[in-house]
Write an enzyme that holds these catalytic residues in place. Sequence first.
Site, short mmCIF file in Angstrom:
data_model
loop_
_atom_site.label_atom_id
_atom_site.label_comp_id
_atom_site.label_asym_id
_atom_site.label_seq_id
_atom_site.Cartn_x
_atom_site.Cartn_y
_atom_site.Cartn_z
N TYR A 198 0.81 -1.15 0.19
CA TYR A 198 -0.03 0.21 0.26
C TYR A 198 1.38 1.30 -0.04
O TYR A 198 1.75 1.53 0.35
CB TYR A 198 -1.27 0.41 0.93
CG TYR A 198 -1.69 1.70 1.90
CD1 TYR A 198 -2.67 1.83 0.56
CD2 TYR A 198 -1.86 1.46 3.09
CE1 TYR A 198 -2.94 2.73 1.25
CE2 TYR A 198 -2.65 2.73 3.75
CZ TYR A 198 -2.97 3.43 2.52
OH TYR A 198 -4.29 4.43 2.71
N ILE B 276 -7.70 -5.28 7.28
CA ILE B 276 -9.26 -4.45 7.16
C ILE B 276 -9.42 -4.73 6.35
O ILE B 276 -10.89 -4.43 5.85
CB ILE B 276 -8.24 -2.91 7.04
CG1 ILE B 276 -7.47 -2.68 5.82
CG2 ILE B 276 -7.51 -2.58 7.81
CD1 ILE B 276 -7.36 -1.01 5.00
N LYS C 46 -13.14 -0.96 5.30
CA LYS C 46 -13.42 -1.47 3.80
C LYS C 46 -14.28 -2.50 3.95
O LYS C 46 -15.39 -2.48 3.09
CB LYS C 46 -11.97 -2.33 3.85
CG LYS C 46 -10.57 -1.66 3.60
CD LYS C 46 -11.03 -0.50 3.00
CE LYS C 46 -9.95 0.34 2.67
NZ LYS C 46 -9.79 1.81 1.57
N ASP D 35 -2.12 -6.64 9.04
CA ASP D 35 -3.36 -4.55 8.60
C ASP D 35 -4.34 -5.72 7.99
O ASP D 35 -4.24 -6.45 6.68
CB ASP D 35 -2.57 -4.74 7.66
CG ASP D 35 -3.83 -3.44 7.20
OD1 ASP D 35 -4.52 -3.65 7.27
OD2 ASP D 35 -3.55 -1.86 7.09
#
Length: 487
Positions: A152, A239, A276, A237
Site C-alpha cells: 500500500y 482491514i 473496507k 493489517d
Amino acid sequence: MGFSSPNSQLLSKIATNELHGENSPYFHGWKAYDNDPFHPIQNPNGVIQMGLAENMLSFDLIEDWIKKNPRASICTSEGLNKFRDIAIFQDYHGLSEFRNAVAKFMGRVRGDRVKFDPARIVMGGGATGANELITFCLADPGDAFLVPSPYYPAFGRDLRWRTGVQLFPVMCNSKNDFQITVEALEEAYEKAKQSNIKVKGLIIANPSNPLGTVLDREALKTLVSFINEKNIHLVCDEIYAATVFSAAPNFISVAEIIQEMDCNRDLIHIVYSMSKDMGLPGFRVGIVYSYNDAVVNCGRKMSSFGLVSSQTQHLLASMLDDEEFVEMFLRESAKRLSDRHKFFTMGLEQVGISCLKSNAGLFVWMDLRSMLIEQTVEAELELWKIIINQVKLNVSPGSSFQCVEPGWFRVCFANMDDATVEIALKRIQMLAGQGKEKEVAVKNKPWRKNLRLSFPARIYDESSVMSPRLMSPHSPIPHSPLVRART
C-alpha cells in the site's frame, strides 16, 4: 532587510520534509481526478476514479438498517433521549458497548474460529491512525519495519512520516504470484542489519492491498515463526478481512494461527477498521488489537489524539450488535463483490488483459506489461500518463506500490455504480485495442519509444498532473479528501 525562507526558519521538520509521500503518481492520479471528475451527464469525458479502494456496493443495506433503527442515532426523535449521555466527554477507552460489538464483529468476520477480548481493543482515527499508533508504540525514529512488496503506497505516510520509522521492502515477484518467501524475508533482514538499521518488526496486509490475495495457513505460520526467531513484532493489517468474496481460499487471521502454535504473543498485533468491510471510511473507525499488555496500555493513552466520536460508536454498537443484519450484510456484500469482480475481469479478458488471480479486496492487480515499450519504471509511468490524460482513468502504477516488475497496475472496481464501471471497462478495452494497433504500426521503428495512443478526449498538461510544486488536494490539511478515506 532580507528574510529567510519560512520553511527553513519557522516550521518543523515534519512540516517541511517530503516523507508524506504525496509527490508520487499514486496521489497525483487523485489530483487529475479532482481536477476533472467524471459525471455521466455534466462531464462524461472526465476522469473516472479507479484509484480509490472504497466499497460502495452495499450502501443500500446500511441505509435500510438506519431507517428501521432510528433509536441508534442520537440525532433522531427516537434516539434523542441518549443525546446527553453520548454528547459529554467519554473515556478514551471507548464506549463499552462499542468495544463489545467490535470484538464480536471481528470474530464473526473470521468465521467465529477465534474470540477477541474487548479489553484489548484500542481505537484510532481510521486504519491510518491505527497504523501510526502501533508504529509509535513499537519503534523509535530510525528503526525499520520489513514490508513485503508490492505494498500500500500510503504506508509511507501512515507508518513513516511523523514517526521517523523506516520501511524496508521485502521483494516479491510474479514468478510465484508475489508470495512471501523465507528467502526474501531473510535477505531483507540481513540487508537492513548490514546497513546498521534496527529491524523492529514485519508488517503485512492480509488480504493484500494491492494484490487482492489471502495468505494461507502455512504462509502465516512461516511468518509467525520468522518474527519469533528474530524476536521482532508482527503487525497484521486485516482491514479487508470481510471483502473475501469466494470460499477458497478463505481468510485466516493471525489470531487463529497463534492458537495453533507456540509463539511469543507479545509480538503479535492486528490493525482493523470499518472502512473496507462495512464501506464506512468517513466514520474514521480504526482498531489496534494487541496481545501485548504494554502496547494496549500505551495505545490507550495515545488514542486520545485520534478517538472515534462517541456518536459514531453509539450508532455502530447498535448496528454491529444486530446479528441478523450482520449475517445478511456480510453474505450479500461478498456476493456483490464477487459479481463485480467477475464482470470486470471477464471484460478485461475479452481484450487479452489478465489480472493476478484474487478473491478479496476492492481491486484487481492488472497486468499491462505487454503494453510497455520497454520493461522499465519510466515506460510504466509513460503508459500511466496515457491512461490518466487520454483514457481518463485514475489507476495506480505498480511502482507506487514498490513493485519490482514494471507494468502492473492496481484498479479499483467497487467505488462506482454499474453504469460507470461499464464505461471504465470500455475505455480500458479501447486502450488495449489501440495499443495493439500502434504496436504493429511502430514495430522495428527507431522512434517507437515515443509511442502515444490517440483518444478524442482533451489531453492534460503533464505538469498539472506531475509537478511536485503544486499543492495536492490530498495534502494533510483540514479540507483534504485524504483525511476522509484510507485508499
